[in-house]
Enzyme design. Structure first.
Site, PDB file in Angstrom:
ATOM      1  N   GLY A 150       0.798  -1.162  -0.108  1.00  0.00           N
ATOM      2  CA  GLY A 150       0.129   0.028  -0.075  1.00  0.00           C
ATOM      3  C   GLY A 150       0.861   1.511   0.070  1.00  0.00           C
ATOM      4  N   GLY A 151       0.230   2.424   0.031  1.00  0.00           N
ATOM      5  CA  GLY A 151       0.650   3.767  -0.085  1.00  0.00           C
ATOM      6  C   GLY A 151       0.296   4.389   1.452  1.00  0.00           C
ATOM      7  CB  VAL A 197      -2.242   0.786   3.099  1.00  0.00           C
ATOM      8  CG1 VAL A 197      -1.698  -0.646   3.693  1.00  0.00           C
ATOM      9  CG2 VAL A 197      -2.916   0.341   2.130  1.00  0.00           C
ATOM     10  N   GLY A 198      -0.526   2.798   5.016  1.00  0.00           N
ATOM     11  CA  GLY A 198       0.217   3.155   6.069  1.00  0.00           C
ATOM     12  C   GLY A 198      -0.175   3.332   7.309  1.00  0.00           C
ATOM     13  CD  GLU A 230      17.015   4.886  12.070  1.00  0.00           C
ATOM     14  OE1 GLU A 230      17.531   5.956  11.498  1.00  0.00           O
ATOM     15  OE2 GLU A 230      17.322   4.161  12.927  1.00  0.00           O
ATOM     16  CB  CYS A 237      18.967   8.373   4.547  1.00  0.00           C
ATOM     17  SG  CYS A 237      19.783   6.999   5.117  1.00  0.00           S
TER      18      CYS A 237
HETATM   19  P1  NAD Z   1       8.236   8.536   2.339  1.00  0.00           P
HETATM   20  O1  NAD Z   1       8.264   9.471   3.737  1.00  0.00           O
HETATM   21  O2  NAD Z   1       7.532   9.436   1.287  1.00  0.00           O
HETATM   22  O3  NAD Z   1       7.611   7.109   2.381  1.00  0.00           O
HETATM   23  C1  NAD Z   1       8.084   6.155   3.207  1.00  0.00           C
HETATM   24  C2  NAD Z   1       7.060   5.189   3.419  1.00  0.00           C
HETATM   25  O4  NAD Z   1       5.811   5.635   4.413  1.00  0.00           O
HETATM   26  C3  NAD Z   1       6.414   4.525   2.256  1.00  0.00           C
HETATM   27  O5  NAD Z   1       6.343   3.194   2.526  1.00  0.00           O
HETATM   28  C4  NAD Z   1       5.249   5.316   2.182  1.00  0.00           C
HETATM   29  O6  NAD Z   1       4.063   4.472   1.370  1.00  0.00           O
HETATM   30  C5  NAD Z   1       4.573   5.433   3.647  1.00  0.00           C
HETATM   31  N1  NAD Z   1       3.863   6.690   3.998  1.00  0.00           N
HETATM   32  C6  NAD Z   1       3.522   7.584   3.275  1.00  0.00           C
HETATM   33  N2  NAD Z   1       2.915   8.418   4.106  1.00  0.00           N
HETATM   34  C7  NAD Z   1       2.633   7.817   5.065  1.00  0.00           C
HETATM   35  C8  NAD Z   1       1.734   8.079   6.272  1.00  0.00           C
HETATM   36  N3  NAD Z   1       1.028   9.371   6.462  1.00  0.00           N
HETATM   37  N4  NAD Z   1       1.508   7.215   7.317  1.00  0.00           N
HETATM   38  C9  NAD Z   1       2.105   5.922   7.218  1.00  0.00           C
HETATM   39  N5  NAD Z   1       3.099   5.717   6.044  1.00  0.00           N
HETATM   40  C10 NAD Z   1       3.009   6.613   5.066  1.00  0.00           C
HETATM   41  O7  NAD Z   1       9.660   8.540   2.012  1.00  0.00           O
HETATM   42  P2  NAD Z   1      10.460   7.829   0.480  1.00  0.00           P
HETATM   43  O8  NAD Z   1      10.182   8.897  -0.580  1.00  0.00           O
HETATM   44  O9  NAD Z   1       9.913   6.358   0.370  1.00  0.00           O
HETATM   45  O10 NAD Z   1      11.811   7.700   0.917  1.00  0.00           O
HETATM   46  C11 NAD Z   1      12.575   8.919   0.814  1.00  0.00           C
HETATM   47  C12 NAD Z   1      13.071   9.374   2.536  1.00  0.00           C
HETATM   48  O11 NAD Z   1      13.488   8.475   3.227  1.00  0.00           O
HETATM   49  C13 NAD Z   1      14.095  10.457   2.429  1.00  0.00           C
HETATM   50  O12 NAD Z   1      13.443  11.679   2.993  1.00  0.00           O
HETATM   51  C14 NAD Z   1      15.105   9.723   3.017  1.00  0.00           C
HETATM   52  O13 NAD Z   1      16.030  10.780   3.719  1.00  0.00           O
HETATM   53  C15 NAD Z   1      14.329   8.868   4.116  1.00  0.00           C
HETATM   54  N6  NAD Z   1      15.392   7.898   4.402  1.00  0.00           N
HETATM   55  C16 NAD Z   1      15.722   7.835   5.897  1.00  0.00           C
HETATM   56  C17 NAD Z   1      16.644   6.981   6.159  1.00  0.00           C
HETATM   57  C18 NAD Z   1      17.365   6.903   7.516  1.00  0.00           C
HETATM   58  O14 NAD Z   1      17.764   5.833   8.033  1.00  0.00           O
HETATM   59  N7  NAD Z   1      17.492   7.777   8.369  1.00  0.00           N
HETATM   60  C19 NAD Z   1      17.073   5.730   5.173  1.00  0.00           C
HETATM   61  C20 NAD Z   1      16.664   5.957   3.943  1.00  0.00           C
HETATM   62  C21 NAD Z   1      15.746   6.839   3.658  1.00  0.00           C
END
Ligand code: NAD
Length: 472
Positions: free
Chosen positions: A201-202, A205-206, A244, A278
């Site tokens: 999901g997106g 579902v999150g 994270e 990240c």
């Molecule tokens: P994102 O925050 O858009 O999405 C991450 C996940 O959360 C996805 O599975 C998405 O479907 C879900 N999601 C989105 N909105 C949600 C909500 N309101 N409630 C619950 N779930 C939700 O991030 P992205 O674009 O997939 O990844 C990039 C980001 O991740 C960058 O900011 C990067 O820095 C960060 N990141 C951090 C680390 C770390 O360890 N600190 C590692 C890798 C990536």
């Protein structure tokens, strides 16, 4: 075209009956190569129910069983390395050499370190008449992003297994293949059904998963804004969270640094995975009188990075992962230009690559340390070079970020570099390109989040205490 239309609950692949779908798109050609059907709210309920049953069974498992499962999963993943690396080239444009070495390599290491970490924890201690036990917190909702999808899944699931918890994973919809292969490797292991469950999901579902009353702990890796929303929602159910989040890491080059060593390393730390890490070193903080030299040397080094189809041997730089990502990066670069920054590209993207989401290595100079491009995470091959007058100013600039994930210091005097590293407000600092030790805790300060992953620290993050007074 690949179809991802079953979720995993209680050891069984069940058809997803959500209405929404996500088109998995090749960043190399822009063509749709797969479809993810989302899990419905009922599907999420079923996965959580199975996880609760899995937790009840697994919480009393022995350390021997936990270690055996972790090592079995590592061996299965190892055997599927080439397949996983190819999927990451297809779905996010990650060059296959990087996929094999880092994306899969770090995941396997993560499983091994979790197995080792089990032996590094004092699971019980006597305090007077009290028996203090460390026990798994319960059912974990794990949400992971697309940039290092397998490693990030392992960073959450390995400690779940090691701590005696259970999990419902919602991986990124952008990179479903690595998640499905991981699920298959788990099912081939001796881990009991129900300990590991997966929904697709997106955002919706999150949200359903993170607010579910059957979840005890939410472990999220992703952007800071989503992390904040998750923390707010978790508060309603008094769930613990591990966050994270994003970063804007600085490489601080001191005036005595050896540039022959520093430049190739900083280029690698800013361009690997097209800057979509990240810990990407997206700010280079340089002595004023070496500014021109460093800019020229960075561009010359970046020019040697061959850009192209990530599945072709010798290619070091693929496209960025999605069209959304491509447009956002372009917009941020244009905005920086409009605000007076100077933008230099290491080379022009070959016309033959025009169907893909390719962005060349881009250096931004003449930029204020507090401007948007120097403060916001770009998540692309875009780096700001910011000059400083003295060491104190270098530290101030490095710490001027709202984030605090990682950073680097370069100096031929290691004691001096260590003193500077100790003043950086980040979860980790790399001195002179030292290898990142995956047995140390990984996580952020400030808006990069909190909680720690890796080895015994990741396991401890999922433990709570039980004190029994007068125990046998
Ligand atoms: P994102 O925050 O858009 O999405 C991450 C996940 O959360 C996805 O599975 C998405 O479907 C879900 N999601 C989105 N909105 C949600 C909500 N309101 N409630 C619950 N779930 C939700 O991030 P992205 O674009 O997939 O990844 C990039 C980001 O991740 C960058 O900011 C990067 O820095 C960060 N990141 C951090 C680390 C770390 O360890 N600190 C590692 C890798 C990536």
């Amino acid at each position: 075209m690949k179809a991802f239309d079953t979720f995993f609950a209680g050891g069984v692949a069940v058809p997803c009956d959500g209405e929404s779908t996500y088109p998995v798109t090749s960043p190399v050609t822009g063509e749709i190569i797969g479809q993810v059907r989302y899990s419905s709210a009922d599907n999420v309920d079923l996965a959580v129910e199975k996880a609760r049953a899995g937790y009840r069974a697994w919480k009393s498992s022995s350390v021997v069983e936990r270690k055996r499962c972790l090592r079995e999963i590592a061996a299965s993943l190892q055997a599927r390395t080439a397949e996983i690396a190819q999927s990451l080239a297809d779905e996010i444009g990650c060059p296959t050499f990087l996929g094999e070495a880092m994306q899969v390599g770090m995941a396997i290491k993560g499983l091994e370190l979790a197995a080792d970490g089990i032996d590094q924890i004092d699971w019980e201690e006597r305090v007077g008449n009290g028996l203090v036990q460390k026990v798994g917190i319960g059912v974990v909702a794990a949400l992971t992003p697309w940039n290092f999808p397998l490693h990030q899944i392992v960073a959450k699931i390995a400690p779940v297994i090691a701590a005696g918890c259970a999990v419902v994973l919602k991986p990124s919809e952008v990179t479903p293949t690595a998640a499905r292969i991981f699920a298959e490797c788990v099912h081939a292991s001796s881990l009991p059904d129900g300990v590991f469950n997966l929904v697709w999901g997106g955002r919706e579902v999150g949200e359903k998963l993170t607010s579910h009353p059957g979840v005890d702990h939410v472990s999220f890796t992703g952007s800071t804004l989503v992390g904040m929303a998750i923390m707010t929602s978790a508060a309603q159910g008094m769930k613990r969270v591990t966050l994270e989040l994003g970063g804007k890491s600085a490489a601080v080059i001191l005036d005595d640094a050896d540039l022959d060593q520093a430049i190739p390393n900083v280029v690698r730390m800013s361009l690997a995975n097209s800057g979509q890490t990240c810990v990407s070193q997206s700010r280079i903080i340089v002595p004023q009188d070496r500014f021109t030299e460093i800019v020229e040397r960075y561009l010359a080094e970046a020019k040697s990075w061959r850009m192209g189809d990530p599945a072709v041997a010798g290619v070091k730089l693929g496209p960025v992962a999605t069209k959304r990502q491509y447009l956002r990066i372009r917009e941020m670069i244009d905005h920086a230009k409009a605000s007076g920054a100077e933008v230099k590209e290491a080379f022009e993207v070959d016309a033959a690559l025009s169907a893909g989401f390719y962005i060349p290595p881009t250096l931004v100079t003449n930029v204020d340390a507090h401007s948007e491009i120097a403060q916001q995470e770009v998540f692309g091959p875009v780096v700001c070079v910011i000059p400083y007058k003295d060491e104190a100013e270098a530290i101030t600039i490095a710490n001027s970020s709202a984030y605090g994930l990682s950073g680097a210091v370069w100096s031929q005097d290691t004691a001096r570099a260590t003193r500077v590293a100790e003043q950086l407000e980040t979860g980790q600092v790399i001195i002179n390109g030292a290898a990142q030790n995956l047995a140390t805790p990984f996580g952020g300060w400030k808006e990069s989040g909190f909680g720690r992953e890796n080895g015994k620290y990741g396991i401890e993050d999922l433990l709570t205490f039980r004190s029994i007074h007068g125990a046998a």
